[in-house]
Design an enzyme around this catalytic site. Structure first.
Site: not given
Ligand SMILES: [Zn+2]
Ligand SMILES: [Zn+2]
Length: 255
Positions: A52, A54, A56-57, A130, A168
């Protein structure tokens, strides 16, 4: 195949799968730790899977393109930096001779996808970003509770021995909530003790398995009487699974 969790930021894992010479990585939010892992194992980066959009990905994508010797796969319905092969539900991504089937899992984001390979060294392997965490699930940033409940139900239906690679390390915090929802779940108490011991040694709690998540994760257990009763006590509209799930997700946000 070697499965490695590369820690990034405070609690992200960038999963790497490699055969000793070629590697794939999943959701590289940062390029530096991936470049470090590639160098220390003397690996070629053969491809990237993205679940996805985001930061942090996907934040490490551009920094990895100069060393990348293969495709970037990503969700067709999301905006991923740079060029990538867009995937929809039921499509396949092939890397390192492994076929990953794409499962649409909207909820955390509206176009979130997961990747599931049915046989990696004899057991299935799931990269779920996530969407599903050990003992919990992602927050609903773009989707509805009903969508997320459906997405998690699809993942829960995978074979019990499927290794679950979440993005995570939220396990202990999730299990604290799970115990409040379901205080009489013996499997949950046992699993929490095991995960606490792992974290005390500085070890990962992941990957989990689908069988474990079915046994301990309240977000996959909305039909269990104790889970439904807790949700009803917290304002669930009914004991129907989607209502129970929606209440648990709200409750967890402020837990
Ligand atoms: Zn994440
Ligand atoms: Zn995310």
């Amino acid at each position: 195949m070697n499965l490695v969790a590369i820690p990034a930021f405070t609690d992200n894992y960038i999963w790497m799968l490699h055969d000793g010479s070629q590697a794939l990585v999943v959701d590289p939010g940062d390029s530096a730790p991936v470049l470090g892992a590639l160098a220390s194992h003397e690996l070629t980066l053969a491809g990237i899977l993205v679940t996805h959009h985001h930061g942090d990905h996907v934040g490490g994508l551009q920094g990895l393109r100069s060393v990348l010797k293969g495709p970037v796969f990503g969700p067709a319905r999301e905006n991923i930096p740079g060029s990538f092969t867009p995937l929809l539900d039921g499509d396949f991504a092939e890397l390192l001779g492994i076929r990953f089937e794409v499962i649409d899992v909207p909820g955390h984001t509206s176009g979130h996808i997961a990747y599931c390979a049915s046989d990696v060294d004899g057991t299935p392997l799931l990269f779920c970003g996530d969407t599903l965490f050990s003992g919990g699930c992602g927050r609903l940033f773009e989707g509805t509770p009903t969508q997320m409940h459906h997405s998690l139900s699809r993942l829960a239906a995978l074979p019990g021995n499927t290794r679950v690679c979440c993005a995570h390390e939220y396990t202990l915090a999730n299990l604290r909530f799970a115990r409040t929802v379901e205080p009489h779940n013996a499997a949950l108490a046992e699993y929490e003790a095991r995960c606490k011991a792992l974290r005390a040694e500085g070890a990962w709690t992941l990957p989990s398995t689908i069988a474990t998540e079915r046994a301990v994760n309240p977000f996959l257990r909305a039909r269990e009487p104790e889970v439904a009763a807790s949700a009803l006590a917290h304002g669930a509209a009914s004991a129907a699974a989607p209502d129970v799930f929606a209440t648990l997700r709200e409750w967890k946000n402020t837990f």
